[in-house]
Design a protein around this motif. Structure first.
Motif, short mmCIF file in Angstrom:
data_model
loop_
_atom_site.label_atom_id
_atom_site.label_comp_id
_atom_site.label_asym_id
_atom_site.label_seq_id
_atom_site.Cartn_x
_atom_site.Cartn_y
_atom_site.Cartn_z
N THR A 1 0.52 -1.22 0.00
CA THR A 1 -0.02 -0.02 0.08
C THR A 1 0.97 1.20 0.11
O THR A 1 0.49 1.93 -1.21
N MET A 2 1.81 1.27 0.89
CA MET A 2 2.33 2.23 1.04
C MET A 2 3.74 2.55 -0.27
O MET A 2 3.57 3.73 -0.50
N VAL A 3 4.52 1.49 -1.01
CA VAL A 3 4.86 1.43 -2.35
C VAL A 3 3.99 2.55 -3.51
O VAL A 3 4.25 3.16 -4.12
N GLN A 4 2.86 1.43 -3.58
CA GLN A 4 1.94 2.07 -4.76
C GLN A 4 1.48 3.63 -4.10
O GLN A 4 0.85 4.30 -4.86
N SER A 5 1.18 3.97 -2.97
CA SER A 5 0.35 5.04 -2.79
C SER A 5 1.66 6.39 -3.38
O SER A 5 1.44 7.32 -3.45
N LEU A 6 3.11 6.33 -2.84
CA LEU A 6 4.08 6.99 -2.91
C LEU A 6 4.39 6.84 -4.35
O LEU A 6 4.61 8.08 -5.04
N LYS A 7 4.60 5.69 -5.55
CA LYS A 7 4.07 5.05 -7.21
C LYS A 7 3.26 6.71 -7.74
O LYS A 7 3.86 7.02 -8.78
N GLU A 8 2.19 6.04 -6.75
CA GLU A 8 0.85 7.15 -7.69
C GLU A 8 0.72 8.36 -7.00
O GLU A 8 -0.23 8.99 -7.41
N PHE A 9 1.33 9.15 -6.41
CA PHE A 9 0.96 9.81 -5.67
C PHE A 9 0.65 11.27 -7.40
O PHE A 9 1.75 11.25 -7.69
N PRO A 10 -0.21 11.23 -6.62
CA PRO A 10 -0.59 12.82 -8.82
C PRO A 10 0.25 13.53 -8.66
O PRO A 10 0.27 14.12 -9.40
N ARG A 11 0.34 14.52 -8.02
CA ARG A 11 1.72 15.75 -7.94
C ARG A 11 2.20 16.05 -6.84
O ARG A 11 2.55 14.69 -6.44
N GLN A 12 3.28 16.63 -6.95
CA GLN A 12 4.68 17.08 -6.50
C GLN A 12 3.51 17.21 -5.33
O GLN A 12 2.84 18.50 -4.93
N ALA A 13 3.89 16.94 -3.49
CA ALA A 13 3.50 17.07 -2.46
C ALA A 13 4.26 18.41 -1.96
O ALA A 13 5.36 18.31 -0.88
N LEU A 14 3.68 19.74 -2.46
CA LEU A 14 3.56 20.44 -2.34
C LEU A 14 2.64 22.44 -1.39
O LEU A 14 1.67 21.91 -2.55
N HIS A 15 2.51 22.63 -0.55
CA HIS A 15 1.02 22.61 -0.78
C HIS A 15 1.91 24.04 0.56
O HIS A 15 2.32 24.53 1.32
N ALA A 16 1.05 25.36 -0.10
CA ALA A 16 1.03 26.63 0.51
C ALA A 16 0.47 26.90 2.01
O ALA A 16 -1.28 27.29 1.51
N ARG A 17 1.43 26.87 2.58
CA ARG A 17 0.64 26.49 3.94
C ARG A 17 0.39 28.54 4.67
O ARG A 17 -1.09 28.07 5.49
N PHE A 18 1.42 28.88 4.61
CA PHE A 18 1.26 30.28 5.11
C PHE A 18 0.92 31.38 4.51
O PHE A 18 2.16 31.22 3.64
#
Length: 324
Positions: A269-286
């Motif tokens: 599950t972990m491998v699949q989720s990392l491989k298929e994460f649909p975008r760069q994991a980046l969020h403008a938080r503040f």
């Protein structure tokens, strides 16, 4: 397509005696501060800004008591369509708009994205914004980066926000999930420019523009790190390029992450989720800035999006499975 809108500008001002003896472009910038210096200088050269009815050069000296008259047209920048696209507005007044951008929304029309962008949505929500340069967009987020953006609704707000960005008084803090375990925070000062081999990519390069990022660790996992990055400058793809440059590319980044790396003995599950994460994991938080008109210091915070939270949950479960 909408035809190009034009907004008539008619302004007059008498030069105060304490400003007398200065260059016309300097005086105009102080009297008509809602317009940028470069725009005013262009109007002076075109004869749209006169002194006592006379056309002068930007460098000519003006005297106290002279009357400056500006008669110009502000052209909307391009032919864009207003589209009814839902916006997540977290703050709005007469001058500015702060939105929480979802993944997948392109900010500005370009080749391949002629419409369906944030700019098209802004034209529908605030029709007059067509008269503001770039429809009030003063900084951008990549298509698949989520989070907070400020937009100017008036020319005066746009001029002052751009000035704040240039003076680095706007605070923009992002959160990201990177590949690799960062031991401690630090500062990245590395110039960014177009890649010489691939023009669509940015890269750390000697001839690039100065770029500074500050990063710190929020949470470590077995093979990843949840990090916070504060921008000092705002170059294209800055966080993605900088973090990749120091060996910690963003999860899901299709351009800068390189070859996929599998954490040792991780669950399917972990491998699949990392491989298929649909975008760069980046969020403008503040986002924190001075209101362009009132000067009040204002700040906003955006919750982490669901896909980001889900990935953090899996990373924690993976860590606990191996520690315990």
């Amino acid at each position: 397509m909408s035809s190009i809108n034009k907004q008539a500008i008619q302004l007059t001002a008498e030069v105060p005696y304490d400003l007398g003896g200065q260059r016309l472009d300097q005086v105009a910038a102080q009297l008509f501060g809602e317009h940028s210096r470069s725009r005013l200088s262009g109007w002076i050269k075109e004869g749209n800004l006169t002194v006592d009815g006379q056309v002068l050069r930007p460098r000519d000296i003006v005297h106290g008591g002279a009357v400056l008259a500006l008669s110009a047209e502000q052209e909307a920048q391009g032919e864009w369509i207003a589209q009814d696209i839902e916006l997540n507005i977290v703050y709005e007044d007469e001058q500015i708009l702060v939105i929480d951008k979802p993944a997948g929304l392109v900010v500005h029309p370009a080749a391949g994205h002629a419409d369906g962008t944030l700019l098209n949505a802004l034209l529908h929500h605030v029709p007059d914004i067509i008269n503001v340069p770039r429809a009030g967009i003063v900084h951008r987020l990549d298509k698949d980066t989520t989070g907070l953006m400020v937009v100017a609704k008036t020319i005066e707000a746009q001029t002052r926000l751009v000035d704040q960005l240039q003076k680095r008084t706007v605070s923009r803090i992002y959160e990201c999930i990177v590949i690799g375990v960062i031991t401690s925070g630090g500062k990245i000062s590395a110039p960014i420019g177009r890649s010489s081999s691939q023009r669509q990519r940015m890269a750390v390069t000697d001839g690039g523009k100065p770029a500074v990022s500050h990063y710190r660790v929020l949470e470590r996992f077995r093979s990843h790190t949840h990090s916070r990055v504060k921008l000092e400058t705002g170059r294209t793809h800055q966080i993605r390029v900088h973090m990749s440059h120091i060996g910690y590319p963003l999860v899901g980044d299709p351009v800068y992450a390189g070859r996929f790396r599998i954490p040792p003995a991780a669950s399917q599950t972990m491998v699949q989720s990392l491989k298929e994460f649909p975008r760069q994991a980046l969020h403008a938080r503040f986002l924190e800035l001075d209101h362009p008109i009132t000067g009040e210091r204002m700040k906003w915070q955006s919750p982490l999006p669901d896909d980001f939270v889900w990935l953090l949950t899996l990373l924690r479960q993976d860590r606990e499975a191996f520690i315990g």
